[in-house]
Design a protein around this motif. Structure first.
Motif, PDB file in Angstrom:
ATOM      1  N   GLN A 152      33.857  39.721  40.726  1.00 43.06           N
ATOM      2  CA  GLN A 152      33.888  39.131  41.169  1.00 43.06           C
ATOM      3  C   GLN A 152      35.344  38.472  41.345  1.00 43.06           C
ATOM      4  OE1 GLN A 152      33.060  37.118  37.257  1.00 43.06           O
ATOM      5  NE2 GLN A 152      31.644  37.778  37.076  1.00 43.06           N
ATOM      6  N   GLU A 153      36.776  39.093  41.168  1.00 42.81           N
ATOM      7  CA  GLU A 153      37.302  39.172  41.427  1.00 42.81           C
ATOM      8  C   GLU A 153      38.165  40.245  41.859  1.00 42.81           C
ATOM      9  OE1 GLU A 153      38.635  36.869  38.479  1.00 42.81           O
ATOM     10  OE2 GLU A 153      39.072  38.678  37.243  1.00 42.81           O
ATOM     11  N   LEU A 154      39.006  40.642  42.655  1.00 41.86           N
ATOM     12  CA  LEU A 154      40.254  41.907  43.019  1.00 41.86           C
ATOM     13  C   LEU A 154      41.493  40.873  42.607  1.00 41.86           C
ATOM     14  CD1 LEU A 154      38.760  42.615  46.043  1.00 41.86           C
ATOM     15  CD2 LEU A 154      37.542  43.181  44.224  1.00 41.86           C
ATOM     16  N   VAL A 155      42.384  42.126  41.065  1.00 43.72           N
ATOM     17  CA  VAL A 155      43.539  41.700  41.627  1.00 43.72           C
ATOM     18  C   VAL A 155      44.366  42.525  41.670  1.00 43.72           C
ATOM     19  CG1 VAL A 155      45.435  41.387  39.517  1.00 43.72           C
ATOM     20  CG2 VAL A 155      42.820  40.400  38.818  1.00 43.72           C
ATOM     21  N   LEU A 156      44.907  42.600  42.926  1.00 41.35           N
ATOM     22  CA  LEU A 156      45.826  44.174  42.928  1.00 41.35           C
ATOM     23  C   LEU A 156      47.573  44.072  44.417  1.00 41.35           C
ATOM     24  CD1 LEU A 156      43.418  42.982  46.232  1.00 41.35           C
ATOM     25  CD2 LEU A 156      43.152  44.724  45.021  1.00 41.35           C
ATOM     26  N   GLN A 157      47.919  45.135  43.739  1.00 39.66           N
ATOM     27  CA  GLN A 157      49.887  44.574  43.173  1.00 39.66           C
ATOM     28  C   GLN A 157      49.751  45.668  44.564  1.00 39.66           C
ATOM     29  OE1 GLN A 157      51.312  46.813  41.117  1.00 39.66           O
ATOM     30  NE2 GLN A 157      53.265  46.241  42.921  1.00 39.66           N
ATOM     31  N   PRO A 158      49.679  45.607  45.854  1.00 35.77           N
ATOM     32  CA  PRO A 158      50.100  46.507  46.880  1.00 35.77           C
ATOM     33  C   PRO A 158      51.930  46.699  46.554  1.00 35.77           C
ATOM     34  CG  PRO A 158      49.972  44.612  47.866  1.00 35.77           C
ATOM     35  CD  PRO A 158      49.464  44.457  46.519  1.00 35.77           C
ATOM     36  N   GLN A 159      52.110  48.423  46.665  1.00 30.30           N
ATOM     37  CA  GLN A 159      53.504  48.287  47.491  1.00 30.30           C
ATOM     38  C   GLN A 159      54.778  48.132  48.612  1.00 30.30           C
ATOM     39  OE1 GLN A 159      54.422  48.125  44.622  1.00 30.30           O
ATOM     40  NE2 GLN A 159      54.708  50.674  43.578  1.00 30.30           N
ATOM     41  N   SER A 160      53.646  48.020  49.725  1.00 29.13           N
ATOM     42  CA  SER A 160      54.059  48.100  51.162  1.00 29.13           C
ATOM     43  C   SER A 160      52.931  48.209  52.288  1.00 29.13           C
ATOM     44  CB  SER A 160      53.877  49.428  51.174  1.00 29.13           C
ATOM     45  OG  SER A 160      53.067  50.361  51.489  1.00 29.13           O
ATOM     46  N   ASP A 161      53.603  47.577  53.520  1.00 20.91           N
ATOM     47  CA  ASP A 161      52.180  46.559  54.475  1.00 20.91           C
ATOM     48  C   ASP A 161      51.805  45.710  53.993  1.00 20.91           C
ATOM     49  OD1 ASP A 161      52.903  48.682  56.535  1.00 20.91           O
ATOM     50  OD2 ASP A 161      52.777  50.206  54.306  1.00 20.91           O
ATOM     51  N   ILE A 162      52.225  44.991  52.877  1.00 18.50           N
ATOM     52  CA  ILE A 162      51.705  43.022  52.709  1.00 18.50           C
ATOM     53  C   ILE A 162      51.502  42.564  52.724  1.00 18.50           C
ATOM     54  CG2 ILE A 162      51.905  41.662  50.815  1.00 18.50           C
ATOM     55  CD1 ILE A 162      54.389  43.889  48.935  1.00 18.50           C
ATOM     56  N   PRO A 163      51.827  42.038  54.647  1.00 21.60           N
ATOM     57  CA  PRO A 163      51.422  41.503  55.455  1.00 21.60           C
ATOM     58  C   PRO A 163      49.952  41.864  56.401  1.00 21.60           C
ATOM     59  CG  PRO A 163      53.440  41.978  55.857  1.00 21.60           C
ATOM     60  CD  PRO A 163      53.706  42.533  54.635  1.00 21.60           C
ATOM     61  N   HIS A 164      49.977  43.204  56.236  1.00 13.19           N
ATOM     62  CA  HIS A 164      49.464  43.525  56.892  1.00 13.19           C
ATOM     63  C   HIS A 164      47.768  43.700  55.730  1.00 13.19           C
ATOM     64  CE1 HIS A 164      46.350  46.999  58.099  1.00 13.19           C
ATOM     65  NE2 HIS A 164      46.622  46.951  59.675  1.00 13.19           N
ATOM     66  N   PHE A 165      48.140  44.187  54.955  1.00  9.89           N
ATOM     67  CA  PHE A 165      47.068  44.139  53.769  1.00  9.89           C
ATOM     68  C   PHE A 165      45.814  42.400  52.927  1.00  9.89           C
ATOM     69  CE2 PHE A 165      45.896  44.063  49.338  1.00  9.89           C
ATOM     70  CZ  PHE A 165      44.754  45.260  49.221  1.00  9.89           C
ATOM     71  N   ARG A 166      47.130  41.579  53.137  1.00  2.62           N
ATOM     72  CA  ARG A 166      46.712  40.277  53.138  1.00  2.62           C
ATOM     73  C   ARG A 166      45.489  39.962  54.045  1.00  2.62           C
ATOM     74  NH1 ARG A 166      52.145  38.520  52.140  1.00  2.62           N
ATOM     75  NH2 ARG A 166      52.513  38.282  49.592  1.00  2.62           N
ATOM     76  N   LYS A 167      45.712  40.145  55.663  1.00  3.97           N
ATOM     77  CA  LYS A 167      44.995  40.391  56.478  1.00  3.97           C
ATOM     78  C   LYS A 167      43.925  41.251  56.364  1.00  3.97           C
ATOM     79  CE  LYS A 167      45.231  40.638  61.759  1.00  3.97           C
ATOM     80  NZ  LYS A 167      46.095  40.476  62.869  1.00  3.97           N
ATOM     81  N   PHE A 168      44.027  42.185  56.313  1.00  4.50           N
ATOM     82  CA  PHE A 168      43.239  43.205  55.525  1.00  4.50           C
ATOM     83  C   PHE A 168      41.846  42.507  55.143  1.00  4.50           C
ATOM     84  CE2 PHE A 168      40.924  45.594  52.239  1.00  4.50           C
ATOM     85  CZ  PHE A 168      40.586  46.477  53.318  1.00  4.50           C
ATOM     86  N   LEU A 169      42.144  41.707  54.260  1.00  5.91           N
ATOM     87  CA  LEU A 169      41.257  41.210  53.022  1.00  5.91           C
ATOM     88  C   LEU A 169      40.680  40.133  53.512  1.00  5.91           C
ATOM     89  CD1 LEU A 169      43.839  40.856  49.104  1.00  5.91           C
ATOM     90  CD2 LEU A 169      41.642  42.495  49.902  1.00  5.91           C
ATOM     91  N   MET A 170      41.792  39.154  54.646  1.00  2.00           N
ATOM     92  CA  MET A 170      41.035  37.610  55.461  1.00  2.00           C
ATOM     93  C   MET A 170      39.532  38.856  56.030  1.00  2.00           C
ATOM     94  SD  MET A 170      44.052  35.571  55.255  1.00  2.00           S
ATOM     95  CE  MET A 170      45.279  35.379  54.236  1.00  2.00           C
ATOM     96  N   GLU A 171      39.957  39.439  56.907  1.00  2.00           N
ATOM     97  CA  GLU A 171      39.078  40.355  57.802  1.00  2.00           C
ATOM     98  C   GLU A 171      37.861  40.673  57.512  1.00  2.00           C
ATOM     99  OE1 GLU A 171      41.912  42.845  60.214  1.00  2.00           O
ATOM    100  OE2 GLU A 171      42.456  41.302  61.288  1.00  2.00           O
ATOM    101  N   ASN A 172      38.125  41.551  55.771  1.00  2.00           N
ATOM    102  CA  ASN A 172      36.631  41.601  55.311  1.00  2.00           C
ATOM    103  C   ASN A 172      35.756  40.618  54.256  1.00  2.00           C
ATOM    104  OD1 ASN A 172      36.462  44.967  55.767  1.00  2.00           O
ATOM    105  ND2 ASN A 172      38.999  44.848  55.570  1.00  2.00           N
ATOM    106  N   GLY A 173      36.060  39.376  54.579  1.00  2.00           N
ATOM    107  CA  GLY A 173      35.407  38.323  54.175  1.00  2.00           C
ATOM    108  C   GLY A 173      36.075  38.206  52.544  1.00  2.00           C
ATOM    109  N   TYR A 174      37.609  38.494  51.982  1.00  2.00           N
ATOM    110  CA  TYR A 174      38.026  37.726  51.146  1.00  2.00           C
ATOM    111  C   TYR A 174      38.846  36.654  51.023  1.00  2.00           C
ATOM    112  CZ  TYR A 174      35.748  41.614  48.214  1.00  2.00           C
ATOM    113  OH  TYR A 174      34.689  42.409  47.675  1.00  2.00           O
ATOM    114  N   SER A 175      39.165  35.798  50.489  1.00  2.00           N
ATOM    115  CA  SER A 175      40.361  34.867  50.016  1.00  2.00           C
ATOM    116  C   SER A 175      40.708  35.494  49.565  1.00  2.00           C
ATOM    117  CB  SER A 175      39.726  33.439  50.108  1.00  2.00           C
ATOM    118  OG  SER A 175      40.337  32.404  50.246  1.00  2.00           O
ATOM    119  N   ILE A 176      42.190  35.038  49.749  1.00  2.00           N
ATOM    120  CA  ILE A 176      43.300  35.022  48.219  1.00  2.00           C
ATOM    121  C   ILE A 176      43.296  33.883  47.709  1.00  2.00           C
ATOM    122  CG2 ILE A 176      46.068  35.484  47.572  1.00  2.00           C
ATOM    123  CD1 ILE A 176      45.517  37.284  50.168  1.00  2.00           C
TER     124      ILE A 176
END
Length: 236
Positions: A117-141
């Protein structure tokens, strides 16, 4: 259950982002502090704690046994989500790993990832790319937090599946749409630190003339401008 479990501010913040009553899957659980806390506080109904390392998982089992929570928390030795079946959890937590590794874990088995139902995520690096990755794969932050603990900044986000793909600005991808919108004070500290870092790098590259140095200088200048724009938003 009558136990008191102490958590770091980082884990306490993550715990607060998880929907009450959900079943948790904690990937890379380390000592199992998060599921032990959430179960002991009756915030979740059950949990699966996983880790790729036998040592960390053994410590998690010891911690779970200390609080007599083996009935509620199952441990599994597995790489990422490889040992989790679709539908076994409602909330997925992955914290304290580099962004590229987290992308690899999430994308290795989309059927399982998309079943949460939800992903709770705490990335340590490459955070802008990680946000973009989520959106490109159908997720909304839908929620963002950031804390400063022991001299380190920890950005966190909650994401849910969404049919319509979102589009964030470069600035929002860099620093977080919701953190910028609320003028988060910890983000402001982060931006000030980043601005100082960029200025120092630009000073060191000022007299450089190689092609690689010029490319790096342009890159850092672009980052400085984005950081300055974010800082300016706090003044409006």
């Amino acid at each position: 259950m009558g136990v008191t479990v102490q958590l770091s501010e980082r884990l306490r913040t993550i715990a607060g982002m998880i929907t009450e009553g959900n079943r948790l899957v904690d990937v890379g659980c380390d000592h199992g502090y998060l599921p032990v806390y959430l179960i002991s506080e009756k915030k979740i109904s059950k949990a699966i704690a996983t880790d790729v390392g036998k040592g960390p998982l053994a410590r998690a089992r010891e911690h779970i046994a200390k609080y007599n929570l083996g009935e509620y928390i199952e441990t599994r030795l597995c790489d990422g989500l490889s040992g989790i079946n679709p539908g076994e959890g409602d909330s997925l937590v992955i914290a304290g790993m580099g962004g590229p590794l987290m992308e690899k874990i999430l994308s290795a088995n989309w059927e399982t990832t998309d079943s949460f139902q939800e992903l709770v995520l705490q990335p340590q690096s490459d955070i802008p790319h990680f946000r973009k990755f989520l959106m490109e794969n159908g997720y909304s932050i839908i929620e963002e937090k950031i804390i400063l603990e022991d001299g380190k900044f920890y950005p966190m986000m909650k994401a849910v599946k969404k049919k319509e793909q979102e589009s964030w600005t470069v600035e929002e991808l860099m620093f977080g749409r919701y953190l910028l919108a609320e003028k988060n004070p910890v983000l402001h500290q982060f931006l000030l630190r980043e601005m100082n870092i960029r200025k120092k790098i630009l000073t060191s590259l000022r007299t450089a003339e190689t092609e690689e140095a010029l490319r790096r200088r342009n890159e850092v200048e672009e980052e400085r401008q984005l950081t300055q724009a974010a800082l300016d938003s706090y003044e409006s």
